[in-house]
Write a protein that holds these residues in place. Structure first.
Motif: not given
Lengths: 195, 195
Positions: A95, A97, A101, A113, A127-128, A130, B46, B71-73
């Protein structure tokens, strides 16, 4: 003639696959990963689960003869051929991130993603929704201490994996966008559906 | 005096944990697993992600110094102490299907999945919302071919793991219900919250 569907480099596609149909995912040029997620096409709250699949198959490495399972403990696909034989089911789809990161990358970067959820959006997914993907051809090595390393795929041009659908499915596939996972070069992915 | 909360054998609990607070999960008798799932208490879409955590921490085995990610990093908790040091993040919470499919068990069997979702139901969550759990004290061994084996925990009475919340959390914990994961005997789990 079976139609060959093309997924351009750093993009994705989503499509339905009927129970009993076959999906073949091909690495046409070699060293290219394809992230795959699966949903029950009649109820997308049922989806691919790495935790259930590793548990029921009693293995981190899934290949010919193994099944991929859903969060409701149902079989989603059977792997009936796998000419390369190395796939990953540990790591989440890359993704934006991931690049920020792990690679300190600034600005926009295409990602699996994004390519999964934008292609699944017309089917009502966000998105959530996946899950951790089954990362076809991805070469993630682990040592006995659990240390993970992402190496270039061992797949060569023409290597493929063939799945048999165990339920009516909604499938999303990518041609992965992460430099380190694909030997530093982005290539397309091909797939064939046989009903 | 810090209150010690008790989770009876083969049950679970759910509670909120504020950013900056500490959660200590204790195995009071030894050889007892506790499955933990985490949600952002302000937006339960999340949630804990094994795929993101293994990816960002570059390890299958997470212990002191590692973070668990969403899941949202985003970072959800940091592991600041871990006296036993062996936890699992590969396998899904045991469910009634685990006992049917893997152990050929007939009839009702308590399970972590049931204990997680029934305790999370008052917070608006359903069974399908439960991600792969962080399985505290669970001893899952893997060889270089990826073969997985569930062994009795190495934890002794009094072993504990301490987390620092990195966001406002909704937490669910169990005292695991699977024979093979707990040395064949079901015991309670204790936990302490420090704000």
């Amino acid at each position: 003639m079976k139609a060959i569907h093309h997924i351009e480099k750093q993009t994705g596609k989503a499509f339905k696959l009927k129970k009993g149909a076959f999906l073949t995912v091909i690495d046409p040029m070699g060293q290219q990963v394809s992230d795959m997620v699966l949903f029950n096409s009649h109820d997308v709250n049922e989806k691919l689960s790495s935790g259930k699949s590793l548990d029921f198959e009693e293995s981190i490495l899934l290949t010919k003869g193994h099944f991929l399972w859903s969060n409701r403990s149902n079989k989603m696909v059977k792997i009936i051929e796998d000419t390369n034989g190395r796939n990953d089911f540990l790591l989440a789809p890359c993704s934006k991130e991931t690049f920020e990161i792990m690679y300190n990358y600034k600005g926009y970067h295409p990602s699996c993603l994004e390519n999964l959820y934008t292609n699944l959006k017309p089917f009502g997914l966000s998105m959530d929704d996946i899950p951790t993907a089954f990362n076809i051809f991805m070469n993630v090595q682990f040592d006995q201490k659990g240390k993970l390393s992402v190496l270039p795929p061992t797949s060569k041009g023409g290597d493929y994996i063939k799945f048999e659908a165990q339920m009516d499915l909604l499938v999303a596939l990518t041609a992965c966008s992460a430099e380190d996972s694909n030997g530093g070069r982005f290539k397309p992915i091909h797939y064939i559906i046989e009903e």
